[in-house]
Design an enzyme around this catalytic site. Sequence first.
Site, PDB file in Angstrom:
ATOM      1  N   LYS A 115       0.867  -1.172   0.000  1.00 44.43           N
ATOM      2  CA  LYS A 115       0.000   0.000   0.000  1.00 44.43           C
ATOM      3  C   LYS A 115       0.908   1.228   0.000  1.00 44.43           C
ATOM      4  CE  LYS A 115      -4.236   1.742   2.036  1.00 44.43           C
ATOM      5  NZ  LYS A 115      -3.912   3.156   1.979  1.00 44.43           N
ATOM      6  N   CYS A 406      12.166  35.788  23.525  1.00 47.37           N
ATOM      7  CA  CYS A 406      13.223  34.938  22.973  1.00 47.37           C
ATOM      8  C   CYS A 406      14.021  34.301  24.116  1.00 47.37           C
ATOM      9  CB  CYS A 406      14.139  35.760  22.079  1.00 47.37           C
ATOM     10  SG  CYS A 406      15.541  34.812  21.470  1.00 47.37           S
ATOM     11  N   CYS A 424      11.950  35.665  16.579  1.00 48.71           N
ATOM     12  CA  CYS A 424      12.634  36.678  17.372  1.00 48.71           C
ATOM     13  C   CYS A 424      13.083  37.751  16.380  1.00 48.71           C
ATOM     14  CB  CYS A 424      13.845  36.077  18.081  1.00 48.71           C
ATOM     15  SG  CYS A 424      14.919  37.356  18.747  1.00 48.71           S
TER      16      CYS A 424
HETATM   17  S1  IVH Z   1      -6.431  -0.556  -5.068  1.00 45.93           S
HETATM   18  C1  IVH Z   1     -11.028  -0.076  -5.427  1.00 45.93           C
HETATM   19  N1  IVH Z   1      -3.895  -0.956  -4.545  1.00 45.93           N
HETATM   20  O1  IVH Z   1      -5.128   3.202  -1.051  1.00 45.93           O
HETATM   21  C2  IVH Z   1      -9.700  -0.122  -4.826  1.00 45.93           C
HETATM   22  N2  IVH Z   1      -4.912   1.010  -3.695  1.00 45.93           N
HETATM   23  O2  IVH Z   1      -7.904   3.381   0.486  1.00 45.93           O
HETATM   24  C3  IVH Z   1      -8.711   0.694  -5.552  1.00 45.93           C
HETATM   25  N3  IVH Z   1      -3.369   2.492  -2.477  1.00 45.93           N
HETATM   26  O3  IVH Z   1      -7.054   5.494  -2.822  1.00 45.93           O
HETATM   27  C4  IVH Z   1      -7.427   0.852  -4.843  1.00 45.93           C
HETATM   28  N4  IVH Z   1      -1.577   1.257  -2.747  1.00 45.93           N
HETATM   29  O4  IVH Z   1      -4.560   5.610  -3.092  1.00 45.93           O
HETATM   30  C5  IVH Z   1      -4.954  -0.151  -4.372  1.00 45.93           C
HETATM   31  N5  IVH Z   1      -1.632  -1.424  -4.216  1.00 45.93           N
HETATM   32  C6  IVH Z   1      -2.688  -0.614  -4.049  1.00 45.93           C
HETATM   33  C7  IVH Z   1      -2.594   0.603  -3.336  1.00 45.93           C
HETATM   34  C8  IVH Z   1      -3.742   1.391  -3.171  1.00 45.93           C
HETATM   35  C9  IVH Z   1      -2.057   2.371  -2.236  1.00 45.93           C
HETATM   36  C10 IVH Z   1      -4.199   3.623  -2.013  1.00 45.93           C
HETATM   37  C11 IVH Z   1      -5.005   4.287  -3.084  1.00 45.93           C
HETATM   38  C12 IVH Z   1      -6.427   4.266  -2.622  1.00 45.93           C
HETATM   39  C13 IVH Z   1      -6.306   3.964  -1.182  1.00 45.93           C
HETATM   40  C14 IVH Z   1      -7.489   3.121  -0.777  1.00 45.93           C
END
Ligand code: IVH
Length: 686
Positions: A115, A406, A424
């Site tokens: 993520k 200060c 300051c």
């Molecule tokens: S899939 C319908 N894959 O997480 C789902 N999201 O809360 C579509 N994000 O807005 C998202 N890494 O900005 C997906 N490998 C990943 C991700 C990812 C980061 C973020 C994305 C999204 C948020 C979801």
Amino acid sequence: MNREEARKEIQRLSDLIEQHNHHYYVEAKPVISDFEFDALMQQLMALESEFPELLQPDSPSQRVGGAITKEFPTVVHKSAMLSLSNTYSREEVAAFDERVRKALGENIEYVCELKYDGVAVGVTYENGIMVLGATRGDGTQGDDITTNLKTVRAIPLRLRGNDYPAHFEIRGEVFMPREAFEQLNAAREDAGEELLANPRNTTAGTLKMQDSSVVASRKLDSYLYALIGNDLPFQNHYDNLMKAKEWGFKVPPYVAKCRTLDEVYRFMETWEKERNSLPFDIDGVVIKVNDYAAQRELGFTAKSPRWAIAFKFKAQKEEARLLSVSYQVGRTGAVTPVANLDPVLLAGTTVKRASLHNSAQIEKLDLHIGDSVFVEKGGDIIPKIVGVNTTLRPDGAEKVVFITRCPECETPLVQEEGEAAHYCPNHMGCPPQILGRIVHFIGRRAMDIEGLGEETIELLYEKGLVHNYADLYDLKYVNLFGLEKVIESDEPGGKQKKISIREKTAENILTGLEKSKTVPFERVLFALGIRFVGETVAKKLAYHFGDLNKLMQASEEELLAVHEVGQSITDSILAFFASEKNRELIERLRAKGLQFALHAEALEGRSETLKGLTFVISGTFGELSRDDLKALLEKNGGKIVSSVSSKTSYLVAGDDMGPSKKEKAAKLNVPVVDLEHIKALIAGTS
Ligand code: IVH
């Protein structure tokens, strides 16, 4: 060249550049040097400016940016950009797996991904050409940031191959790698600008900037993680993702297909442990059902798909006791509160201090001395206090009240309109501001005065010998020789340190000061410590105005006309030179012989032709000394390093060159060139 020939040449160059762009940014395996790449781009841009009607919206020249967007138009997403349901517990991941198996049976395949902690974007392609890039916004509609997204080199402007659908959208995350973020902050610190909190907010801010050439300079990166369209080649997520890679997209390598909950757990555990080893920030992992038919069967809730879940890592957080709050005064006078904590182990490092940002933050936390506070190391570089465990507040604890004067010079603090920080205003009399300015002045990237360091400056200041940077040049041997100071360690029981200026040191300081009189004007200008005038701006101003008098006489309009100089830089320059004290210091430095104008030679024959190239020099070059060769390369924007690495652009070989450098160059595929070749490169005839 006639129009038809130009059209063909533009096509050829565009294809070639996109190909090399892909090698560099997507595969991370460059085939040609940055110099050769820039040369191709220059050729393309020259042709496009000669034949503006031939400029294509997918031209690689769009990556350089330049277009200004005053307001980003709103776009309605063809399919909503949903978010994921989040969880912090393994049990909820197990519950998710159970729901999925209940609906679909045991034959399940998940795709686990990282993520990425950045900004979600959706990019639309028509017949292989990028036509739209949008932010998520509220999920239904976002901003059209196409021009800015075109500068992100990991996002292709034109697809490769011919088996992509005529129309589709790809979604992913744009982020700023940690190194790029740290470099950006280091430059801001040098310029006396406020530091940016973390890569994610910086990315969000960058994508909304009006000037796309600034976006282009910010080194954003991107990973794509979802395809949307009616004619996708496969009926599952993983295969489409791999296919997208063939079309030229940067698809993350950190993807795993998992069939059991245990495999999913292993992926989660691995990356929770390894997250700090990645060059970018992640805040969890995402688990998706791979098969599209299975996804459809599971469907959506109002906000998120039932076929995916995000497992978020716990913030790296600990509780620690607040011992005291101290206040630091910076070179520009900004006062930063810092929490002193009972040491606590957090994400592998011992934390003793945490940033409190400003007075509003202290108020918001309702902080009391002795409080048990939560310290978090998130995406932010400096640990911060995110809350107070009020149940553990000692009886009669004293509330933290932001200082009004200060801590160093007792001057009442001021808060400028629209700014969170207190300052300051006693710039000329407040010790840490005075010291900070002198230390900045002698710094390696400024006057680079050998023999002088922070501690010596403190010593000279305490002995009343130096009150400003001009005083440095009045120092005499008799003032320096024999000065001594004992420095107590910060640590209880730590060792004392003694510094003393003996014969040799005193001589070194005086020689260092003498030598600094040849430091070029642009660095002298940086050394003066004008707020917001960092190294780059100083260079721009130096080359624009040529000498300090012209800069000092420049009007607001004339300053604003300099490329990349905006209102705050202009205001700061005007205020600096309006001060009589500053003007007096400048006159003293001028009388001592510092460089207050560019040399004629500096202006003559200068170019940026070798910008981005790194050279190693080896051997001798007849008439031309090695120093002259070095100066020649630098004058044209090249950088010289001492040993050959994979990052070296050219090994410049002279007579009697040793064999080891040559062998290393051969092994790393670094081109070996002679002086003639270098001259041709500079002349642009190579
Ligand atoms: S899939 C319908 N894959 O997480 C789902 N999201 O809360 C579509 N994000 O807005 C998202 N890494 O900005 C997906 N490998 C990943 C991700 C990812 C980061 C973020 C994305 C999204 C948020 C979801």
